[in-house]
Design a protein around this motif. Structure first.
Motif, PDB file in Angstrom:
ATOM      1  N   ARG A  75       0.838  -1.207   0.000  1.00  7.34           N
ATOM      2  CA  ARG A  75       0.000   0.000   0.000  1.00  7.34           C
ATOM      3  C   ARG A  75       0.864   1.245   0.000  1.00  7.34           C
ATOM      4  O   ARG A  75       1.875   1.293   0.717  1.00  7.34           O
ATOM      5  CB  ARG A  75      -0.861  -0.055   1.275  1.00  7.34           C
ATOM      6  CG  ARG A  75      -1.688   1.159   1.533  1.00  7.34           C
ATOM      7  CD  ARG A  75      -2.547   0.938   2.771  1.00  7.34           C
ATOM      8  NE  ARG A  75      -3.656   0.034   2.517  1.00  7.34           N
ATOM      9  CZ  ARG A  75      -4.748  -0.052   3.273  1.00  7.34           C
ATOM     10  NH1 ARG A  75      -4.842   0.691   4.354  1.00  7.34           N
ATOM     11  NH2 ARG A  75      -5.718  -0.875   2.984  1.00  7.34           N
ATOM     12  N   ASP A 149      -2.293  -2.877  -3.734  1.00  6.10           N
ATOM     13  CA  ASP A 149      -3.284  -2.474  -2.732  1.00  6.10           C
ATOM     14  C   ASP A 149      -3.520  -0.987  -2.962  1.00  6.10           C
ATOM     15  O   ASP A 149      -3.187  -0.454  -4.025  1.00  6.10           O
ATOM     16  CB  ASP A 149      -2.773  -2.779  -1.316  1.00  6.10           C
ATOM     17  CG  ASP A 149      -3.900  -2.703  -0.278  1.00  6.10           C
ATOM     18  OD1 ASP A 149      -4.753  -3.595  -0.264  1.00  6.10           O
ATOM     19  OD2 ASP A 149      -3.942  -1.725   0.508  1.00  6.10           O
ATOM     20  N   THR A 195     -10.916  -8.033  -7.499  1.00  9.77           N
ATOM     21  CA  THR A 195     -11.477  -7.807  -6.166  1.00  9.77           C
ATOM     22  C   THR A 195     -12.923  -7.300  -6.292  1.00  9.77           C
ATOM     23  O   THR A 195     -13.815  -7.764  -5.574  1.00  9.77           O
ATOM     24  CB  THR A 195     -10.598  -6.834  -5.364  1.00  9.77           C
ATOM     25  OG1 THR A 195      -9.249  -7.282  -5.461  1.00  9.77           O
ATOM     26  CG2 THR A 195     -11.001  -6.793  -3.909  1.00  9.77           C
ATOM     27  N   ASN A 234      -9.902   1.156  -7.494  1.00 11.22           N
ATOM     28  CA  ASN A 234      -9.916  -0.144  -8.185  1.00 11.22           C
ATOM     29  C   ASN A 234     -11.097  -1.005  -7.730  1.00 11.22           C
ATOM     30  O   ASN A 234     -11.901  -1.465  -8.542  1.00 11.22           O
ATOM     31  CB  ASN A 234      -8.576  -0.858  -7.917  1.00 11.22           C
ATOM     32  CG  ASN A 234      -8.543  -2.235  -8.554  1.00 11.22           C
ATOM     33  OD1 ASN A 234      -9.470  -3.023  -8.391  1.00 11.22           O
ATOM     34  ND2 ASN A 234      -7.511  -2.540  -9.295  1.00 11.22           N
ATOM     35  N   GLU A 256     -16.479   9.934  -2.080  1.00  9.70           N
ATOM     36  CA  GLU A 256     -15.046   9.956  -2.425  1.00  9.70           C
ATOM     37  C   GLU A 256     -14.281  10.852  -1.444  1.00  9.70           C
ATOM     38  O   GLU A 256     -14.868  11.408  -0.518  1.00  9.70           O
ATOM     39  CB  GLU A 256     -14.860  10.428  -3.873  1.00  9.70           C
ATOM     40  CG  GLU A 256     -14.484   9.306  -4.842  1.00  9.70           C
ATOM     41  CD  GLU A 256     -13.113   8.669  -4.553  1.00  9.70           C
ATOM     42  OE1 GLU A 256     -12.228   9.350  -4.019  1.00  9.70           O
ATOM     43  OE2 GLU A 256     -12.931   7.473  -4.872  1.00  9.70           O
ATOM     44  N   ASN A 332     -10.600  -3.286   3.534  1.00  9.33           N
ATOM     45  CA  ASN A 332     -10.170  -4.021   4.719  1.00  9.33           C
ATOM     46  C   ASN A 332     -10.454  -3.192   5.960  1.00  9.33           C
ATOM     47  O   ASN A 332     -10.070  -2.020   6.016  1.00  9.33           O
ATOM     48  CB  ASN A 332      -8.671  -4.315   4.629  1.00  9.33           C
ATOM     49  CG  ASN A 332      -8.371  -5.451   3.674  1.00  9.33           C
ATOM     50  OD1 ASN A 332      -8.931  -6.542   3.811  1.00  9.33           O
ATOM     51  ND2 ASN A 332      -7.519  -5.205   2.693  1.00  9.33           N
TER      52      ASN A 332
END
Ligand code: NAD
Length: 476
Positions: A75, A149, A195, A234, A256, A332
Motif C-alpha cells: 500500500r 493495494d 477484487t 480499483n 469519495e 479491509n
C-alpha cells in the motif's frame, strides 16, 4: 469524545479473532501462536529526487508462515504505519485460509502520497523499496509474494518484478515474485478487476439464500437494490460497475475523498469515474447532488452499503446512524470492533472483509500458478475441447437436417458451445467457484451454531480452524 475508546485497527482485528476463538476448542498456546504477528521489518531509505535526498519509511509484515510463500499487497498512503500493516497482514492469513489459497499472510506499506510524485520519481522510489525488501527475501516467489493495494497497481508491480529479476538473474520463476502485474510482464487476464468482481460474486451468492437475505430484512434479488459505495478506486469502481451493469442494482451515492455524489435515480459509474480521472475528485460532477461532508452520506437510506476505500470509516461515532440493511466490506477493516457490535444489535448483516475482498488474492493465486507453469491457462486444452465440441455439433446438424421442420438448433447455440474457454473465462469461473465455496463454508457454521453470532465470526472460525490444522500437521 465518547466514553469507550475506539480500538486501533490491529486491536479490532484481534478482538474479532478473540470473539471467534472464545467458542473454539484451541489450546491457549496454539491460539496465541496463530494470533501474533511473526515479524515486521521496517526500512528507511533515501532516494535523490529534485536535487535532494528524501527519506521514506516502509514496512513488510509477515503474520503467519504456516504456509509459504506468504502473500499480501503493498500500500502507498500517508497513513501507513506498523499497526495498520500488521492488522492487514493478519487479515491476509485468515483471508487466504478462508478461500483456500495456499499462502501465509503478509502485507507491506510505504508512507507516501503517490499523487505528489511523477511517474519517474515513483519508479525510483518503488525500485529502491523493492530492492530493500528483495535482499531480505521479503520479495521472493517461494517466500513472499506482494500484490497491489491502495495507491499501487499494475505499473508498480511491473517495476517490482523487473527489480527482482535484475537481482536474481538465474531465477527461472522470477516473474512469480509478485502478482497483479500487467499482461506483458506475466500478469493474468481478469486480475485488475478481480477484487470488485469478487464483491459482485459474493453478493450474488448471498442473494441465492432467501433465509440469509431475510436476516438482513431484505428480499428478492440484487435487481433494483439501492447501493451506496465509498471509494471509486480499483475495488469500488469495478464492484459498482458490474453490479449496476450486470445485476440491475442502482448506485444511488458515491462517497469519495473530496465529498459525495447523490442521485436516487442511479449514478452512471463510468461517467463518475471519468470525471474523477479528469478533475481529481467528484466535486462539480453535473448529474448529481454534491455533498461536501462525504462521510455523512454513509448514513443515507439504502439497501446495501459498500465501503471500498479505507479502514475505520464506520465507528462508535456513526454506527448507530447507519441505515443500510446489508454491508459488504470491500475495503479491509472499514468497521471497527465497537461499531460491529452496534450494527449487529441493530440487525444489520455484514459480509466481512476477509471474505468480501478475497477475489484479489484468489486471482493472484491463479497468476502465481500461471507464472510457475510458464504457460497461460487453457493453452493446452482449448483447441482440443473445440474439436470435440465440433464433432457433437456436426452430429446435431445432421439431426437438424434429418428432422426438417420438427426440430432445429437454437441459432446462438453453435457459437456459444464451440468457443473453448479462454484465460479470462477460466479465471472468472475459478473466482466464482471460490467465492461460492467460501460463502457456503461460512454460512454453514453461521446457521449450525447458536453461539456463532454473525458471518464474521463464522468466517474467522473457518479460517482459524484451517490454520490450526496446518500448525498441528507441523507438530505444534
Ligand atoms: P485505490 O487506491 O484504487 O482506491 C481507493 C479509493 O478510495 C480512491 O478512489 C480514493 O480517492 C478513495 N478514498 C481515499 N480516501 C477516501 C475517503 N476519506 N473517503 C472516501 N474515499 C476515499 O485502492 P483499492 O485498491 O481500491 O483498495 C481499496 C480497499 O480495498 C483497501 O482497503 C484495500 O486494502 C482493499 N483491497 C484491495 C484489493 C486490490 O486488489 N486492490 C484487494 C483486497 C482488498
Amino acid at each position: 469524545m465518547g466514553a469507550i475508546a475506539e480500538p486501533t485497527f490491529r486491536e479490532s482485528v484481534d478482538l474479532m479473532f478473540n470473539r471467534a476463538v472464545s467458542v473454539m476448542d484451541l489450546s491457549p498456546g496454539l491460539e496465541e501462536k496463530i494470533r501474533v504477528c511473526n515479524a515486521t521489518y521496517t526500512v528507511r531509505f533515501g532516494v535523490r529526487l529534485r536535487g535532494r535526498i528524501q527519506t521514506f519509511t516502509g514496512y513488510r509484515s509477515v503474520h503467519s508462515e504456516h504456509l509459504e510463500p506468504v502473500k499480501g499487497g503493498i500500500r502507498y498512503a500517508m497513513a501507513v504505519n506498523q499497526d495498520e500493516v500488521e492488522a492487514l497482514a493478519a487479515l491476509m492469513t485468515y483471508k487466504c485460509a478462508l478461500v483456500e489459497a495456499p499462502f501465509g499472510g503478509s502485507k507491506g506499506g510505504l508512507c507516501l502520497n503517490p499523487r505528489e510524485y511523477d511517474e519517474h520519481e515513483l519508479e525510483l522510489i518503488t525500485r529502491r523499496f523493492a530492492y530493500e525488501l528483495a535482499k531480505r527475501d521479503l520479495i521472493s516467489p517461494s517466500q513472499n509474494v506482494p500484490a497491489p493495494d491502495m495507491g499501487t497497481g499494475e505499473r508498480e508491480m511491473a517495476w517490482i518484478a523487473d527489480q527482482y529479476r535484475r537481482m536474481n538473474t538465474t531465477d527461472i520463476n522470477a516473474s512469480a515474485c509478485v502478482t497483479g502485474k500487467p499482461l506483458f510482464a506475466g500478469g493474468i487476464h481478469g486480475r485488475v478487476e478481480a477484487t470488485g468482481r469478487g464483491v459482485q460474486y459474493a453478493l450474488r451468492e448471498f442473494f441465492r439464500y432467501p433465509e440469509d437475505v431475510a436476516k438482513a430484512g431484505l428480499k428478492g434479488s440484487l435487481d433494483g437494490k439501492e447501493i451506496v459505495v465509498q471509494g471509486l478506486g480499483n475495488v469500488g469502481y469495478h464492484a459498482a460497475k458490474f453490479l449496476a451493469e450486470e445485476d440491475g442494482a442502482r448506485i444511488t451515492a458515491i462517497v469519495e475523498h473530496d465529498g459525495a455524489l447523490v442521485n436516487d435515480e442511479g449514478l452512471d459509474v463510468e461517467a463518475v469515474r471519468n470525471w474523477i480521472t479528469t478533475h481529481g475528485g467528484v466535486a462539480g460532477y453535473p448529474e448529481a447532488t454534491y455533498v461536501e461532508k462525504g462521510n455523512t452520506v454513509l448514513e443515507k437510506e439504502c439497501d446495501i452499503l459498500i465501503p471500498a476505500a479505507l479502514e475505520a470509516v464506520i465507528t462508535l461515532q456513526n454506527a448507530a446512524r447507519i441505515k443500510a440493511r446489508l454491508i459488504i466490506e470491500a475495503a479491509n477493516g472499514p468497521i471497527t470492533a465497537g461499531a460491529d457490535e452496534i450494527l449487529r444489535n441493530k440487525g444489520v448483516v455484514i459480509i466481512p472483509d476477509l471474505y468480501a475482498n478475497a477475489g484479489g488474492v484468489t486471482v493472484s493465486y491463479f497468476e502465481w500458478v500461471k507464472n510457475l507453469n510458464h504457460m497461460r491457462f487453457g493453452r493446452m486444452q482449448r483447441r482440443h475441447e473445440e474439436s470435440r465440441h465440433n464433432a457433437l455439433v456436426d452430429e446435431l446438424e445432421r439431426l437438424d437436417r434429418y428432422l426438417g421442420d420438427a426440430w432445429s438448433m437454437t441459432p446462438s447455440f453453435k457459437d456459444k458451445y464451440l468457443r473453448g474457454a479462454d484465460e479470462l473465462e477460466l479465471v472468472r469461473s475459478g473466482l466464482d467457484d471460490t467465492m461460492r465455496a467460501a460463502y457456503q463454508s461460512m454460512r454453514e457454521v453461521w446457521h449450525a451454531r447458536k453461539d456463532v453470532l454473525d458471518l464474521r465470526m463464522a468466517a474467522y472460525i473457518v479460517a482459524i480452524e484451517r490454520v490450526a490444522l496446518c500448525y498441528r500437521d507441523k507438530g505444534l
